[in-house]
Design a protein around this motif. Structure first.
Motif, short mmCIF file in Angstrom:
data_model
loop_
_atom_site.label_atom_id
_atom_site.label_comp_id
_atom_site.label_asym_id
_atom_site.label_seq_id
_atom_site.Cartn_x
_atom_site.Cartn_y
_atom_site.Cartn_z
N ARG A 120 22.40 -2.33 31.47
CA ARG A 120 22.29 -0.88 31.59
C ARG A 120 22.35 -0.22 30.21
N THR A 156 20.51 -2.70 48.96
CA THR A 156 19.76 -3.19 47.79
C THR A 156 19.60 -2.12 46.72
N TYR A 180 17.97 1.81 41.23
CA TYR A 180 17.90 0.37 40.95
C TYR A 180 17.82 -0.38 42.28
N ARG A 181 16.77 -1.16 42.46
CA ARG A 181 16.66 -1.97 43.67
C ARG A 181 16.76 -3.45 43.29
N HIS A 182 17.77 -4.12 43.83
CA HIS A 182 18.05 -5.52 43.52
C HIS A 182 17.73 -6.36 44.75
N ASN A 217 15.93 -12.29 42.90
CA ASN A 217 16.40 -12.48 41.52
C ASN A 217 15.80 -11.45 40.55
N TYR A 218 15.49 -10.27 41.09
CA TYR A 218 14.88 -9.26 40.23
C TYR A 218 15.56 -7.91 40.49
N ILE A 219 15.71 -7.15 39.41
CA ILE A 219 16.14 -5.76 39.51
C ILE A 219 14.98 -4.89 39.03
N SER A 274 13.87 -1.02 38.54
CA SER A 274 14.45 0.32 38.43
C SER A 274 13.35 1.34 38.18
N ASN A 291 13.88 -6.29 35.42
CA ASN A 291 14.72 -7.31 34.81
C ASN A 291 14.60 -8.61 35.62
N LEU A 320 16.00 -11.98 36.61
CA LEU A 320 17.24 -12.76 36.63
C LEU A 320 17.01 -14.18 37.14
N TYR A 359 8.91 -3.65 46.08
CA TYR A 359 10.06 -2.81 45.75
C TYR A 359 9.61 -1.35 45.93
#
Length: 239
Positions: free
Chosen positions: A2, A29, A42-44, A47-49, A51, A72, A74, A229
């Motif tokens: 962040r 999420t 932010y939607r998680h 393995n991905y965020i 935003s 992002n 992950l 997303y």
């Protein structure tokens, strides 16, 4: 992550009107927070965020819904983000869904250049007229007849050197304007999202423009690695 996002976003300087994010009940999420005065969602998932923030933007080339996107990765594998896959729709006052154009970098650059070409053509025409008339000058002389009547004579003179210098100056102005327009296109391209491979534990951030139409809710869908997303924004509220 962040903290890094806040630093990166500080480079985006825009005159805009922010929008409100619509949060569905029991959606685990999604999280929201403010960064530099803008509301980010932010939607998680997996393995991905992903935003996103959204606001209205206006410049010499039109009005848009401008979205900033941060992704992002992950996961332990590469993933490719393709702006061509991003789509948006608008819910109007009748509850109907209208598809909106999401400009890719290439499409937006063509739009900007098309507007600039019209401006350049008009400026070149005006500069050409001014340069063409610069070599001409008019003088007036008055004579009197024996009976006392005055006669005014108009004489037009042409100075080829003055016309030549005016033409050089006009060409220099057109060249300077062309460079300024090219520089502006380059500035607008900076940060505009393009097709990018995102490596594990890395991220990308940038923006895209969506053609603006009046409505109630704006829905932006960002497909990534087989998952969509989705973000919904209330664009009807006045700020």
């Amino acid at each position: 992550m962040r903290y890094v996002l806040v630093i990166i976003l500080s480079y985006f300087t825009l005159i805009s009107k922010a929008q409100d994010f619509v949060i569905s009940e029991n959606d685990s999420t999604i999280t929201t927070e403010y960064n530099d005065g803008k509301l980010w969602a932010y939607r998680h998932i997996n393995n991905y965020i992903v935003s996103l923030t959204c606001y209205e933007s206006k410049d010499d080339y039109g009005k848009y819904y401008q979205i900033q996107i941060h992704i992002n990765n992950l996961s332990s594998q590469n993933v490719t983000f393709d702006p061509d896959d991003v789509n948006a729709s608008l819910i109007d006052k009748n509850g109907d869904s209208i598809s909106l154009q999401v400009y890719t970098n290439e499409e937006f650059q063509k739009k900007v250049k098309r507007t600039q070409n019209w401006a350049m053509a008009l400026y070149g025409f005006s500069a050409g007229l001014n340069a063409g008339s610069a070599g001409y000058s008019t003088s007036y002389s008055t004579t009197y007849s024996p009976n006392g009547y005055a006669y005014t004579t108009m004489t037009t003179h042409y100075n080829p050197n003055a016309a030549y210098q005016a033409n050089i100056a006009a060409n220099a102005q057109i060249s300077t304007l062309g460079k300024m327009m090219a520089d502006e296109r380059a500035i607008k391209e900076q940060g505009y999202l393009k097709k990018t491979t995102i490596h594990p534990n890395e991220g990308i951030v940038g923006y895209m423009n969506i053609k603006r139409k009046k409505g109630y809710n704006l829905i932006v869908n960002i497909p990534l690695d087989g998952c969509v997303y989705s973000f919904e924004w209330d664009i009807n509220k006045k700020k």
